[in-house]
Structure formats: C-alpha cells, structure tokens
Design a protein around this motif. Structure first.
Motif, PDB file in Angstrom:
ATOM      1  N   ARG A  27      83.028  33.846  37.135  1.00 22.98           N
ATOM      2  CA  ARG A  27      84.269  33.082  37.339  1.00 22.98           C
ATOM      3  C   ARG A  27      85.315  33.932  38.066  1.00 22.98           C
ATOM      4  N   GLN A  28      85.459  35.192  37.640  1.00 21.20           N
ATOM      5  CA  GLN A  28      86.438  36.080  38.274  1.00 21.20           C
ATOM      6  C   GLN A  28      86.084  36.323  39.741  1.00 21.20           C
ATOM      7  N   MET A  29      84.805  36.530  40.025  1.00 19.68           N
ATOM      8  CA  MET A  29      84.400  36.781  41.404  1.00 19.68           C
ATOM      9  C   MET A  29      84.543  35.529  42.259  1.00 19.68           C
ATOM     10  N   LEU A  30      84.298  34.346  41.668  1.00 16.85           N
ATOM     11  CA  LEU A  30      84.520  33.103  42.407  1.00 16.85           C
ATOM     12  C   LEU A  30      85.982  33.001  42.820  1.00 16.85           C
ATOM     13  N   GLU A  31      86.864  33.333  41.902  1.00 18.79           N
ATOM     14  CA  GLU A  31      88.298  33.276  42.189  1.00 18.79           C
ATOM     15  C   GLU A  31      88.686  34.327  43.227  1.00 18.79           C
ATOM     16  N   TYR A  32      88.147  35.538  43.101  1.00 20.96           N
ATOM     17  CA  TYR A  32      88.488  36.641  44.002  1.00 20.96           C
ATOM     18  C   TYR A  32      88.031  36.355  45.431  1.00 20.96           C
ATOM     19  N   THR A  33      86.794  35.847  45.567  1.00 25.17           N
ATOM     20  CA  THR A  33      86.247  35.638  46.902  1.00 25.17           C
ATOM     21  C   THR A  33      86.619  34.290  47.495  1.00 25.17           C
ATOM     22  N   GLY A  34      87.052  33.346  46.649  1.00 24.50           N
ATOM     23  CA  GLY A  34      87.419  32.025  47.136  1.00 24.50           C
ATOM     24  C   GLY A  34      86.222  31.135  47.446  1.00 24.50           C
ATOM     25  N   VAL A  35      85.062  31.505  46.942  1.00 28.01           N
ATOM     26  CA  VAL A  35      83.847  30.724  47.152  1.00 28.01           C
ATOM     27  C   VAL A  35      83.749  29.679  46.039  1.00 28.01           C
ATOM     28  N   SER A  36      83.271  28.486  46.371  1.00 26.39           N
ATOM     29  CA  SER A  36      83.162  27.446  45.344  1.00 26.39           C
ATOM     30  C   SER A  36      81.856  27.602  44.566  1.00 26.39           C
ATOM     31  N   GLN A  37      81.875  27.087  43.354  1.00 27.36           N
ATOM     32  CA  GLN A  37      80.689  27.130  42.507  1.00 27.36           C
ATOM     33  C   GLN A  37      79.537  26.365  43.163  1.00 27.36           C
ATOM     34  N   GLN A  38      79.863  25.278  43.839  1.00 26.89           N
ATOM     35  CA  GLN A  38      78.841  24.474  44.505  1.00 26.89           C
ATOM     36  C   GLN A  38      78.172  25.272  45.631  1.00 26.89           C
ATOM     37  N   ASP A  39      78.967  26.020  46.397  1.00 28.10           N
ATOM     38  CA  ASP A  39      78.397  26.837  47.476  1.00 28.10           C
ATOM     39  C   ASP A  39      77.449  27.898  46.929  1.00 28.10           C
ATOM     40  N   VAL A  40      77.842  28.513  45.818  1.00 26.23           N
ATOM     41  CA  VAL A  40      76.993  29.532  45.196  1.00 26.23           C
ATOM     42  C   VAL A  40      75.681  28.902  44.747  1.00 26.23           C
ATOM     43  N   ALA A  41      75.765  27.744  44.103  1.00 28.13           N
ATOM     44  CA  ALA A  41      74.563  27.056  43.633  1.00 28.13           C
ATOM     45  C   ALA A  41      73.622  26.758  44.800  1.00 28.13           C
ATOM     46  N   GLU A  42      74.176  26.282  45.903  1.00 26.32           N
ATOM     47  CA  GLU A  42      73.350  25.972  47.068  1.00 26.32           C
ATOM     48  C   GLU A  42      72.696  27.234  47.633  1.00 26.32           C
ATOM     49  N   GLU A  43      73.443  28.335  47.671  1.00 26.16           N
ATOM     50  CA  GLU A  43      72.902  29.574  48.229  1.00 26.16           C
ATOM     51  C   GLU A  43      71.791  30.164  47.377  1.00 26.16           C
ATOM     52  N   ILE A  44      71.845  29.961  46.064  1.00 22.32           N
ATOM     53  CA  ILE A  44      70.781  30.511  45.205  1.00 22.32           C
ATOM     54  C   ILE A  44      69.666  29.494  44.989  1.00 22.32           C
ATOM     55  N   GLY A  45      69.805  28.301  45.571  1.00 19.26           N
ATOM     56  CA  GLY A  45      68.761  27.296  45.476  1.00 19.26           C
ATOM     57  C   GLY A  45      68.762  26.527  44.170  1.00 19.26           C
ATOM     58  N   ALA A  46      69.911  26.444  43.527  1.00 20.33           N
ATOM     59  CA  ALA A  46      70.026  25.705  42.268  1.00 20.33           C
ATOM     60  C   ALA A  46      70.903  24.477  42.488  1.00 20.33           C
ATOM     61  N   HIS A  47      70.714  23.495  41.648  1.00 21.12           N
ATOM     62  CA  HIS A  47      71.565  22.306  41.707  1.00 21.12           C
ATOM     63  C   HIS A  47      72.940  22.701  41.172  1.00 21.12           C
ATOM     64  N   PRO A  48      74.027  22.232  41.779  1.00 27.02           N
ATOM     65  CA  PRO A  48      75.369  22.596  41.304  1.00 27.02           C
ATOM     66  C   PRO A  48      75.589  22.310  39.815  1.00 27.02           C
ATOM     67  N   THR A  49      75.009  21.214  39.338  1.00 29.74           N
ATOM     68  CA  THR A  49      75.156  20.884  37.919  1.00 29.74           C
ATOM     69  C   THR A  49      74.444  21.906  37.044  1.00 29.74           C
ATOM     70  N   ALA A  50      73.317  22.435  37.530  1.00 30.87           N
ATOM     71  CA  ALA A  50      72.566  23.425  36.751  1.00 30.87           C
ATOM     72  C   ALA A  50      73.387  24.701  36.564  1.00 30.87           C
ATOM     73  N   LEU A  51      74.071  25.145  37.621  1.00 31.07           N
ATOM     74  CA  LEU A  51      74.913  26.339  37.504  1.00 31.07           C
ATOM     75  C   LEU A  51      76.078  26.072  36.561  1.00 31.07           C
ATOM     76  N   SER A  52      76.690  24.924  36.702  1.00 31.76           N
ATOM     77  CA  SER A  52      77.805  24.567  35.831  1.00 31.76           C
ATOM     78  C   SER A  52      77.364  24.527  34.370  1.00 31.76           C
ATOM     79  N   ARG A  53      76.213  23.920  34.114  1.00 25.31           N
ATOM     80  CA  ARG A  53      75.691  23.826  32.753  1.00 25.31           C
ATOM     81  C   ARG A  53      75.360  25.224  32.200  1.00 25.31           C
ATOM     82  N   ALA A  54      74.767  26.067  33.034  1.00 27.91           N
ATOM     83  CA  ALA A  54      74.428  27.416  32.602  1.00 27.91           C
ATOM     84  C   ALA A  54      75.681  28.203  32.227  1.00 27.91           C
ATOM     85  N   MET A  55      76.754  28.010  32.986  1.00 29.28           N
ATOM     86  CA  MET A  55      77.989  28.730  32.694  1.00 29.28           C
ATOM     87  C   MET A  55      78.662  28.183  31.444  1.00 29.28           C
ATOM     88  N   ARG A  56      78.486  26.905  31.171  1.00 26.75           N
ATOM     89  CA  ARG A  56      79.063  26.326  29.950  1.00 26.75           C
ATOM     90  C   ARG A  56      78.331  26.807  28.703  1.00 26.75           C
TER      91      ARG A  56
END
Length: 92
Positions: A10-39
């Motif tokens: 979360r801190q690095m997302l804020e620092y770099t200004g990258v969205s959670q959805q972009d990160v999910a796409e880059e690692i090949g995961a569904h955005p909801t899967a990353l969100s659920r994993a973080m929850r």
C-alpha cells in the motif's frame, strides 16, 4: 508477516502513484484477486501469497526505478548549480 507485506505494498502504491489494478495486470492476476489477497492480510491462501509476493517484488522494482530517476535529477541539478556558480565567479 503478511499484514506487513500488504502495508508495504500500500505504501509503495502511494509512493509510486501506480494503481492496484495496474499492478495486478503486470503480475498477471485479476485485480479482484489482488484486492482480496490484500484484504485477507493475516491468513492468505497459497494463491494469495503468490499474488502478494509478486506484487511486492514488482513494487520494490518500481520504487527502485523511481529512486534512480530522482537521484539522477538531483545530480543533474547539482551539476547545473556548480556550473552556474563557476560562471558567476568567472564573471566577477
């Protein structure tokens, strides 16, 4: 441990200004899967652990790249100041 990794992401997302959805796409995961994993944080499944570790690794790389750019800009600004000071002293 997993909560700490989620907090760091979360801190690095804020620092770099990258969205959670972009990160999910880059690692090949569904955005909801990353969100659920973080929850889930403290007790993620094996799949969620892989997603969290991939996201953390990617964010560390992005943060290093951002820091490199900032360092380069600071060096360039320092050199420009040195040149300006040298020119000023020559003009006097």
């Amino acid at each position: 441990m997993w909560r700490n990794i989620c907090d760091q992401i979360r801190q690095m997302l804020e620092y770099t200004g990258v969205s959670q959805q972009d990160v999910a796409e880059e690692i090949g995961a569904h955005p909801t899967a990353l969100s659920r994993a973080m929850r889930h944080g403290s007790d993620p499944s094996a799949t969620e652990r892989k997603i969290l570790l991939d996201a953390h690794r990617l964010m560390v790389e992005k943060q290093k790249a951002a820091n490199t750019v900032i360092e380069r800009q600071m060096k360039e600004a320092g050199l420009a100041l040195e040149k300006a000071a040298a020119l000023e002293s020559m003009a006097l």
